[in-house]
Design a protein around this motif. Structure first.
Motif, PDB file in Angstrom:
ATOM      1  N   VAL A  14       0.866  -1.132   0.070  1.00 30.61           N
ATOM      2  CA  VAL A  14      -0.117   0.032   0.040  1.00 30.61           C
ATOM      3  C   VAL A  14       0.809   1.157  -0.040  1.00 30.61           C
ATOM      4  O   VAL A  14       0.641   2.345  -0.574  1.00 30.61           O
ATOM      5  CB  VAL A  14      -0.908   0.156   1.338  1.00 30.61           C
ATOM      6  CG1 VAL A  14      -1.567   1.277   1.514  1.00 30.61           C
ATOM      7  CG2 VAL A  14      -2.078  -1.020   0.933  1.00 30.61           C
ATOM      8  N   ARG A  24       0.885   3.943  -2.909  1.00 29.53           N
ATOM      9  CA  ARG A  24       0.269   5.517  -2.714  1.00 29.53           C
ATOM     10  C   ARG A  24       1.711   6.386  -3.309  1.00 29.53           C
ATOM     11  O   ARG A  24       1.593   7.331  -3.979  1.00 29.53           O
ATOM     12  CB  ARG A  24       0.355   5.889  -1.465  1.00 29.53           C
ATOM     13  CG  ARG A  24      -1.016   5.404  -0.821  1.00 29.53           C
ATOM     14  CD  ARG A  24      -1.359   5.350   0.332  1.00 29.53           C
ATOM     15  NE  ARG A  24      -2.635   5.127   0.991  1.00 29.53           N
ATOM     16  CZ  ARG A  24      -3.227   5.186   2.098  1.00 29.53           C
ATOM     17  NH1 ARG A  24      -2.241   5.961   3.108  1.00 29.53           N
ATOM     18  NH2 ARG A  24      -4.317   4.886   2.455  1.00 29.53           N
ATOM     19  N   ASN A  25       2.902   5.779  -2.949  1.00 32.80           N
ATOM     20  CA  ASN A  25       3.956   6.656  -3.376  1.00 32.80           C
ATOM     21  C   ASN A  25       4.105   6.675  -4.988  1.00 32.80           C
ATOM     22  O   ASN A  25       4.150   7.827  -5.581  1.00 32.80           O
ATOM     23  CB  ASN A  25       5.410   5.887  -2.888  1.00 32.80           C
ATOM     24  CG  ASN A  25       6.548   6.847  -3.171  1.00 32.80           C
ATOM     25  OD1 ASN A  25       6.536   8.210  -3.375  1.00 32.80           O
ATOM     26  ND2 ASN A  25       7.731   6.329  -2.976  1.00 32.80           N
ATOM     27  N   THR A  80       1.563   9.280  -6.351  1.00 26.97           N
ATOM     28  CA  THR A  80       1.902  10.449  -6.004  1.00 26.97           C
ATOM     29  C   THR A  80       2.869  10.980  -7.211  1.00 26.97           C
ATOM     30  O   THR A  80       2.771  12.251  -7.634  1.00 26.97           O
ATOM     31  CB  THR A  80       2.522  10.677  -4.487  1.00 26.97           C
ATOM     32  OG1 THR A  80       1.368  10.189  -3.637  1.00 26.97           O
ATOM     33  CG2 THR A  80       2.877  12.073  -4.318  1.00 26.97           C
ATOM     34  N   ASP A  94      -7.219  12.994  -4.470  1.00 25.26           N
ATOM     35  CA  ASP A  94      -6.073  12.987  -3.240  1.00 25.26           C
ATOM     36  C   ASP A  94      -6.490  14.197  -2.314  1.00 25.26           C
ATOM     37  O   ASP A  94      -6.459  14.141  -1.064  1.00 25.26           O
ATOM     38  CB  ASP A  94      -4.780  13.331  -3.928  1.00 25.26           C
ATOM     39  CG  ASP A  94      -3.574  13.148  -2.593  1.00 25.26           C
ATOM     40  OD1 ASP A  94      -3.663  12.324  -1.771  1.00 25.26           O
ATOM     41  OD2 ASP A  94      -2.595  14.103  -2.916  1.00 25.26           O
ATOM     42  N   GLY A 138      -9.896  13.125   0.247  1.00 22.28           N
ATOM     43  CA  GLY A 138      -9.882  11.643   0.411  1.00 22.28           C
ATOM     44  C   GLY A 138     -10.766  11.603   1.816  1.00 22.28           C
ATOM     45  O   GLY A 138     -11.237  10.384   1.955  1.00 22.28           O
TER      46      GLY A 138
END
Length: 88
Positions: free
Chosen positions: A23, A27-28, A31, A67, A70
Motif C-alpha cells: 500500500v 501510494r508513493n 503521487t 487526493d 480523501g
C-alpha cells in the motif's frame, strides 16, 4: 505444538507486513504519477490505452482532486442531495 504455531504466526505477520509495504509503495507511485505525465502515459500503455495530452491532463486533475478530497464521504447510489435534478 510450537512447530505448528510459529509457521502460522510467521505467515500471518508476513502477509500483514507485505500488505502494508504494498500500500505504501502504491501510494508513493500514484503521487509520483500526478506530477509526471510520462509515467502516467507509460502506465496507460501497459494497460492497453493510448492517451493524448488532453486525456493525461484530465487524469492528473482527477488524481489530484481525489487526493485532496480523501476524507469526503461518497454519496450512496450516485444521488447528490444538493443537485436540483434529484430534489423531489
Amino acid at each position: 505444538m510450537w512447530s505448528y504455531i510459529i509457521p502460522i504466526l510467521t505467515l500471518i505477520v508476513g502477509l500483514i507486513l507485505g500488505f502494508v509495504v504494498g500500500v505504501f509503495y502504491l501510494r508513493n507511485q500514484m503521487t509520483k504519477m500526478q506530477s509526471n505525465p510520462e509515467m502516467l502515459q507509460k502506465m496507460a500503455k501497459q494497460m492497453g490505452y493510448n492517451m493524448n495530452s488532453q486525456q493525461i491532463a484530465q487524469a492528473q486533475k482527477m488524481m489530484k482532486k481525489q487526493d485532496g478530497g480523501g476524507n469526503q464521504k461518497p454519496n450512496s447510489g450516485g444521488h447528490d442531495r444538493n443537485n436540483p435534478k434529484f430534489r423531489r
